[in-house]
Design a protein around this motif. Structure first.
Motif, PDB file in Angstrom:
ATOM      1  N   TYR A 288      -9.390  20.144 -26.842  1.00 53.63           N
ATOM      2  CA  TYR A 288      -8.437  19.042 -26.695  1.00 53.63           C
ATOM      3  C   TYR A 288      -8.607  18.035 -27.832  1.00 53.63           C
ATOM      4  N   SER A 289      -9.850  17.680 -28.120  1.00 50.67           N
ATOM      5  CA  SER A 289     -10.119  16.705 -29.174  1.00 50.67           C
ATOM      6  C   SER A 289      -9.652  17.214 -30.534  1.00 50.67           C
TER       7      SER A 289
ATOM      8  N   HIS B 298      -5.122  19.545 -21.719  1.00 53.16           N
ATOM      9  CA  HIS B 298      -5.447  18.363 -20.914  1.00 53.16           C
ATOM     10  C   HIS B 298      -5.080  18.584 -19.446  1.00 53.16           C
TER      11      HIS B 298
ATOM     12  N   THR C 123     -12.758  20.290 -23.546  1.00 53.01           N
ATOM     13  CA  THR C 123     -12.873  18.941 -24.108  1.00 53.01           C
ATOM     14  C   THR C 123     -12.901  18.993 -25.633  1.00 53.01           C
TER      15      THR C 123
ATOM     16  N   GLN D 257      -7.634  20.820 -17.910  1.00 53.36           N
ATOM     17  CA  GLN D 257      -8.856  20.046 -17.623  1.00 53.36           C
ATOM     18  C   GLN D 257      -8.721  19.298 -16.305  1.00 53.36           C
TER      19      GLN D 257
END
Length: 298
Positions: free
Chosen positions: A19-20, A54, A16, A57
Motif C-alpha cells: 500500500y505504501s 487498503h 502495508t 487490509q
C-alpha cells in the motif's frame, strides 16, 4: 510468519508495504502537473491498486484470527502474499525509475528532454501497467472472496466472482505464456551468440544484461503463478455452490466416469451436462453415495 501470527495478520503486514509503495508511486506521478499522456492511465491504475489493497487490509483487520477464515480463504491469502510483495517491489522500482527519468524536470513541469525519454520508455511502461493489472485483478478477487461468508449464500454474487476469476486467469495464462516465449527466445539467442561473445569481449556487457533480464522474467513468472493459484483457490470453493459445466465428454469401451459430487454436498451445487457420449462405457452424471462409488469403480 504464518506459524507465529494468523494468516490474516501476515497478509496485513505485507499489504502495508504494498500500500505504501503504490501510494507513493501515485503521488510521484500526480506531482507532475503536466502529466504526459503515457502516464495518465497508469496513474489511474495505480490509484485503483492501492485503494484495493487498503480495502483488503481493512477487511482482514476485521478477521484477524484464523478461526474467522475458511480453509479456502486461508489458501487464497497464502498465495496473495507473494503478489503483494511483488506489488511492493515493482512500485518501488518504477518510482525510482521515474525519479531518474525526470531528474531535469522541476516544480512539476516536465522538461522536453524528460518528456522525450518517457516516450522512449513507452513499451516498458506498458509492460509495467500489464503487471499491475494482473496484481490488481488478483487482489480484487481476494477482497471479494474475503467478504463472502459462504459461496452458497448468494449464487448471483458467487457467479459474478467466478466471471472475474475466468477473466483474470485468462489474462494470467496469456502473460505467463508470453514470458515463457520471451525467455526461450533469449536463451536461444544467447546460445547462438556464444561464439561471438568469446571473440568480442565488448559483448560481455550484453551477456550481463541478458542475465538480468532472465532473472526479471523468472521473478515475474513466479509472481504471476502465485496470482493464478490464488484465483484457483477461490474457484475451487465457488464451484461447490455454482457447480461445474461438464461438456464434450466421451466414454467408450470399459471407461467408468463419475461427473458430479461424491456423497451429499452441502449447498446442493447445480452441475450442467452437455454433449456427453457413451459408447460401451459407464457414466454417472450427478451425485453418488460413497459406498456405491466403491462398487462402481471396482
Amino acid at each position: 510468519m504464518a506459524c507465529e501470527l494468523s494468516i490474516a495478520a501476515s497478509v496485513i503486514a505485507v499489504a502495508t508495504l504494498a500500500y505504501s509503495s503504490s501510494k507513493t508511486l501515485y503521488q510521484t506521478i500526480s506531482a507532475i502537473y503536466d502529466t504526459p499522456e503515457i502516464l495518465v492511465h497508469l496513474k489511474t491504475d495505480v490509484e485503483t491498486l492501492y485503494e484495493t489493497i487498503h480495502s483488503l487490509q481493512q477487511e482482514l483487520e476485521k478477521k484477524d484470527t484464523n478461526a474467522a477464515l475458511s480453509d479456502a480463504q486461508k489458501s487464497n491469502l497464502r498465495e496473495i502474499m507473494p503478489t503483494l510483495q511483488a506489488c511492493h517491489i515493482a512500485c518501488d522500482e518504477f518510482n525510482s525509475k521515474i525519479d531518474r527519468l525526470m531528474r531535469r524536470s522541476k516544480d512539476g513541469q516536465t522538461s522536453w528532454r524528460d518528456r522525450l525519454k518517457l516516450q522512449f520508455q513507452e513499451k516498458e511502461i506498458g509492460g509495467f501497467q500489464a503487471r499491475l493489472a494482473s496484481y490488481k485483478s488478483t487482489l480484487a478477487i481476494a477482497l471479494d472472496f474475503a467478504t463472502l461468508k459462504t459461496a452458497s449464500e448468494n449464487l448471483d454474487v458467487t457467479k459474478g466472482l467466478e466471471t472475474k476469476i475466468e477473466e483474470a486467469t485468462t489474462l494470467l495464462t496469456g502473460q505467463i505464456q508470453g514470458l515463457q516465449i520471451g525467455l526461450q527466445a533469449i536463451l536461444d539467442a544467447s546460445s547462438e551468440s556464444g561464439e561471438l561473445v568469446q571473440a568480442n569481449p565488448q559483448c560481455q556487457l550484453t551477456e550481463a544484461q541478458q542475465s538480468e533480464v532472465l532473472h526479471a522474467i523468472e521473478q515475474q513468472t513466479v509472481a504471476l503463478s502465485h496470482c493464478y493459484r490464488a484465483c484457483m483457490a477461490v474457484f475451487k470453493e465457488t464451484t461447490k455452490a455454482t457447480g461445474h459445466d461438464y461438456k464434450y465428454v466421451k466414454a467408450s469401451k470399459e471407461a467408468r466416469l463419475l461427473m458430479g459430487d461424491l456423497g451429499n454436498v452441502e449447498g446442493g451445487a447445480l452441475h450442467t451436462f452437455r454433449n456427453i457420449e457413451v459408447d460401451g462405457g459407464w457414466v454417472v452424471a450427478g451425485n453418488m453415495a460413497g459406498e456405491s462409488a466403491k462398487d462402481f469403480f471396482k
